[in-house]
Design a protein around this motif. Structure first.
Motif, PDB file in Angstrom:
ATOM      1  N   GLN A 110       0.799  -1.214   0.000  1.00 20.85           N
ATOM      2  CA  GLN A 110       0.000   0.000   0.000  1.00 20.85           C
ATOM      3  C   GLN A 110       0.842   1.280   0.000  1.00 20.85           C
ATOM      4  O   GLN A 110       0.338   2.340  -0.315  1.00 20.85           O
ATOM      5  CB  GLN A 110      -0.923   0.044   1.235  1.00 20.85           C
ATOM      6  N   GLU A 111       2.101   1.217   0.350  1.00 20.23           N
ATOM      7  CA  GLU A 111       2.919   2.416   0.488  1.00 20.23           C
ATOM      8  C   GLU A 111       3.617   2.771  -0.830  1.00 20.23           C
ATOM      9  O   GLU A 111       4.112   1.894  -1.526  1.00 20.23           O
ATOM     10  CB  GLU A 111       3.988   2.212   1.564  1.00 20.23           C
ATOM     11  N   PRO A 112       3.667   4.051  -1.153  1.00 18.46           N
ATOM     12  CA  PRO A 112       4.443   4.445  -2.335  1.00 18.46           C
ATOM     13  C   PRO A 112       5.939   4.375  -2.013  1.00 18.46           C
ATOM     14  O   PRO A 112       6.340   4.424  -0.861  1.00 18.46           O
ATOM     15  CB  PRO A 112       4.018   5.901  -2.574  1.00 18.46           C
ATOM     16  N   GLU A 113       6.738   4.252  -3.032  1.00 12.46           N
ATOM     17  CA  GLU A 113       8.190   4.155  -2.837  1.00 12.46           C
ATOM     18  C   GLU A 113       8.791   5.561  -2.750  1.00 12.46           C
ATOM     19  O   GLU A 113       9.153   6.156  -3.752  1.00 12.46           O
ATOM     20  CB  GLU A 113       8.828   3.392  -3.979  1.00 12.46           C
ATOM     21  N   GLU A 114       8.873   6.114  -1.539  1.00 11.69           N
ATOM     22  CA  GLU A 114       9.500   7.417  -1.359  1.00 11.69           C
ATOM     23  C   GLU A 114      10.113   7.509   0.036  1.00 11.69           C
ATOM     24  O   GLU A 114       9.659   6.855   0.971  1.00 11.69           O
ATOM     25  CB  GLU A 114       8.512   8.558  -1.566  1.00 11.69           C
ATOM     26  N   ILE A 115      11.163   8.263   0.127  1.00  9.68           N
ATOM     27  CA  ILE A 115      11.826   8.515   1.400  1.00  9.68           C
ATOM     28  C   ILE A 115      11.913  10.022   1.576  1.00  9.68           C
ATOM     29  O   ILE A 115      12.351  10.737   0.674  1.00  9.68           O
ATOM     30  CB  ILE A 115      13.246   7.911   1.436  1.00  9.68           C
ATOM     31  N   ASN A 116      11.454  10.518   2.715  1.00  8.06           N
ATOM     32  CA  ASN A 116      11.564  11.932   3.038  1.00  8.06           C
ATOM     33  C   ASN A 116      12.743  12.124   3.968  1.00  8.06           C
ATOM     34  O   ASN A 116      12.872  11.414   4.959  1.00  8.06           O
ATOM     35  CB  ASN A 116      10.286  12.441   3.721  1.00  8.06           C
ATOM     36  N   ALA A 117      13.608  13.078   3.647  1.00  7.67           N
ATOM     37  CA  ALA A 117      14.784  13.358   4.482  1.00  7.67           C
ATOM     38  C   ALA A 117      14.817  14.846   4.804  1.00  7.67           C
ATOM     39  O   ALA A 117      14.403  15.674   3.996  1.00  7.67           O
ATOM     40  CB  ALA A 117      16.055  12.951   3.759  1.00  7.67           C
ATOM     41  N   PHE A 118      15.291  15.168   5.995  1.00 11.68           N
ATOM     42  CA  PHE A 118      15.383  16.559   6.435  1.00 11.68           C
ATOM     43  C   PHE A 118      16.797  16.820   6.928  1.00 11.68           C
ATOM     44  O   PHE A 118      17.456  15.941   7.440  1.00 11.68           O
ATOM     45  CB  PHE A 118      14.387  16.822   7.571  1.00 11.68           C
ATOM     46  N   SER A 119      17.249  18.045   6.777  1.00 13.10           N
ATOM     47  CA  SER A 119      18.582  18.387   7.274  1.00 13.10           C
ATOM     48  C   SER A 119      18.553  19.758   7.921  1.00 13.10           C
ATOM     49  O   SER A 119      17.585  20.504   7.800  1.00 13.10           O
ATOM     50  CB  SER A 119      19.604  18.357   6.141  1.00 13.10           C
ATOM     51  N   ASP A 120      19.628  20.101   8.596  1.00 13.24           N
ATOM     52  CA  ASP A 120      19.776  21.393   9.246  1.00 13.24           C
ATOM     53  C   ASP A 120      20.202  22.394   8.177  1.00 13.24           C
ATOM     54  O   ASP A 120      21.359  22.447   7.794  1.00 13.24           O
ATOM     55  CB  ASP A 120      20.818  21.277  10.360  1.00 13.24           C
ATOM     56  N   ALA A 121      19.268  23.184   7.699  1.00  9.87           N
ATOM     57  CA  ALA A 121      19.571  24.115   6.620  1.00  9.87           C
ATOM     58  C   ALA A 121      19.788  25.534   7.120  1.00  9.87           C
ATOM     59  O   ALA A 121      19.867  26.466   6.347  1.00  9.87           O
ATOM     60  CB  ALA A 121      18.439  24.097   5.599  1.00  9.87           C
ATOM     61  N   SER A 122      19.900  25.710   8.417  1.00  6.55           N
ATOM     62  CA  SER A 122      20.052  27.065   8.954  1.00  6.55           C
ATOM     63  C   SER A 122      21.468  27.600   8.770  1.00  6.55           C
ATOM     64  O   SER A 122      21.677  28.800   8.817  1.00  6.55           O
ATOM     65  CB  SER A 122      19.702  27.077  10.437  1.00  6.55           C
ATOM     66  N   PHE A 123      22.437  26.734   8.591  1.00 10.96           N
ATOM     67  CA  PHE A 123      23.836  27.115   8.444  1.00 10.96           C
ATOM     68  C   PHE A 123      24.321  27.953   9.622  1.00 10.96           C
ATOM     69  O   PHE A 123      25.147  28.837   9.470  1.00 10.96           O
ATOM     70  CB  PHE A 123      24.081  27.829   7.115  1.00 10.96           C
ATOM     71  N   ALA A 124      23.764  27.717  10.775  1.00  8.77           N
ATOM     72  CA  ALA A 124      24.194  28.334  12.030  1.00  8.77           C
ATOM     73  C   ALA A 124      24.231  29.859  11.971  1.00  8.77           C
ATOM     74  O   ALA A 124      25.288  30.472  12.077  1.00  8.77           O
ATOM     75  CB  ALA A 124      25.547  27.771  12.437  1.00  8.77           C
ATOM     76  N   PRO A 125      23.090  30.504  11.818  1.00 11.41           N
ATOM     77  CA  PRO A 125      23.086  31.968  11.708  1.00 11.41           C
ATOM     78  C   PRO A 125      23.550  32.677  12.981  1.00 11.41           C
ATOM     79  O   PRO A 125      23.985  33.814  12.920  1.00 11.41           O
ATOM     80  CB  PRO A 125      21.627  32.292  11.400  1.00 11.41           C
ATOM     81  N   GLU A 126      23.479  32.034  14.121  1.00 16.52           N
ATOM     82  CA  GLU A 126      23.887  32.650  15.370  1.00 16.52           C
ATOM     83  C   GLU A 126      25.382  32.443  15.651  1.00 16.52           C
ATOM     84  O   GLU A 126      25.855  32.744  16.742  1.00 16.52           O
ATOM     85  CB  GLU A 126      23.058  32.074  16.548  1.00 16.52           C
ATOM     86  N   GLY A 127      26.106  31.879  14.722  1.00 20.15           N
ATOM     87  CA  GLY A 127      27.539  31.664  14.899  1.00 20.15           C
ATOM     88  C   GLY A 127      27.884  30.338  15.526  1.00 20.15           C
ATOM     89  O   GLY A 127      29.038  30.041  15.767  1.00 20.15           O
ATOM     90  N   ASP A 128      26.883  29.490  15.783  1.00 20.98           N
ATOM     91  CA  ASP A 128      27.139  28.174  16.347  1.00 20.98           C
ATOM     92  C   ASP A 128      27.517  27.218  15.222  1.00 20.98           C
ATOM     93  O   ASP A 128      27.601  27.624  14.064  1.00 20.98           O
ATOM     94  CB  ASP A 128      25.902  27.681  17.103  1.00 20.98           C
ATOM     95  N   HIS A 129      27.734  25.960  15.540  1.00 19.55           N
ATOM     96  CA  HIS A 129      28.092  24.974  14.524  1.00 19.55           C
ATOM     97  C   HIS A 129      26.841  24.384  13.894  1.00 19.55           C
ATOM     98  O   HIS A 129      25.866  24.090  14.580  1.00 19.55           O
ATOM     99  CB  HIS A 129      28.921  23.847  15.148  1.00 19.55           C
ATOM    100  N   CYS A 130      26.864  24.190  12.605  1.00 18.83           N
ATOM    101  CA  CYS A 130      25.769  23.574  11.872  1.00 18.83           C
ATOM    102  C   CYS A 130      26.022  22.075  11.820  1.00 18.83           C
ATOM    103  O   CYS A 130      27.084  21.622  11.411  1.00 18.83           O
ATOM    104  CB  CYS A 130      25.703  24.151  10.470  1.00 18.83           C
ATOM    105  N   ILE A 131      25.063  21.287  12.273  1.00 16.02           N
ATOM    106  CA  ILE A 131      25.180  19.832  12.269  1.00 16.02           C
ATOM    107  C   ILE A 131      24.032  19.289  11.434  1.00 16.02           C
ATOM    108  O   ILE A 131      22.867  19.562  11.697  1.00 16.02           O
ATOM    109  CB  ILE A 131      25.090  19.239  13.698  1.00 16.02           C
ATOM    110  N   GLY A 132      24.322  18.500  10.426  1.00 15.09           N
ATOM    111  CA  GLY A 132      23.297  17.932   9.574  1.00 15.09           C
ATOM    112  C   GLY A 132      23.342  16.427   9.588  1.00 15.09           C
ATOM    113  O   GLY A 132      24.403  15.833   9.622  1.00 15.09           O
ATOM    114  N   ILE A 133      22.185  15.796   9.588  1.00 14.62           N
ATOM    115  CA  ILE A 133      22.081  14.341   9.515  1.00 14.62           C
ATOM    116  C   ILE A 133      21.169  14.019   8.343  1.00 14.62           C
ATOM    117  O   ILE A 133      20.036  14.452   8.301  1.00 14.62           O
ATOM    118  CB  ILE A 133      21.524  13.752  10.825  1.00 14.62           C
ATOM    119  N   ALA A 134      21.695  13.278   7.397  1.00 18.17           N
ATOM    120  CA  ALA A 134      20.912  12.927   6.214  1.00 18.17           C
ATOM    121  C   ALA A 134      20.184  11.632   6.450  1.00 18.17           C
ATOM    122  O   ALA A 134      20.581  10.786   7.168  1.00 18.17           O
ATOM    123  CB  ALA A 134      21.813  12.820   5.000  1.00 18.17           C
TER     124      ALA A 134
END
Length: 100
Positions: free
Chosen positions: A76-100
């Motif tokens: 019943q499920e379509p073949e798709e995977i949704n992925a999200f990442s940290d796209a803020s690029f650390a605007p406050e000067g902190d480190h940007c950490i992304g997990i794919a």
């Protein structure tokens, strides 16, 4: 500051250890990505500390060898995977950490 003096041999050993764990991140173990990113930043600054933490990560991997993500499709499920990442690029000067 590093606790032990840095030598080329110690740095190479730390690079080898972190590189082998990094290979796992790219192939099967995305859950240790943050730890490997931190390890990578220590390789040349404090290789002894990087080796100590790498040993801890290996212990974690040994204890969780049968755990992981499983992607199973049903009819019943379509073949798709949704992925999200940290796209803020650390605007406050902190480190940007992304997990794919």
């Amino acid at each position: 500051p590093p606790e032990t003096p840095q030598t080329p041999e110690l740095v190479r050993l730390a690079q080898c250890e972190v590189g082998s764990i990094l290979w796992l991140v790219t192939r099967t173990r995305r859950d240790i990505m943050y730890a490997v990113a931190k390890l990578s930043s220590l390789v040349t600054r404090d290789p002894k500390k990087a080796l100590d933490i790498a040993a801890q990560v290996k212990g974690f991997l040994k204890g969780t060898v049968y755990e992981g993500l499983e992607f199973a499709l049903t009819k019943q499920e379509p073949e798709e995977i949704n992925a999200f990442s940290d796209a803020s690029f650390a605007p406050e000067g902190d480190h940007c950490i992304g997990i794919a």
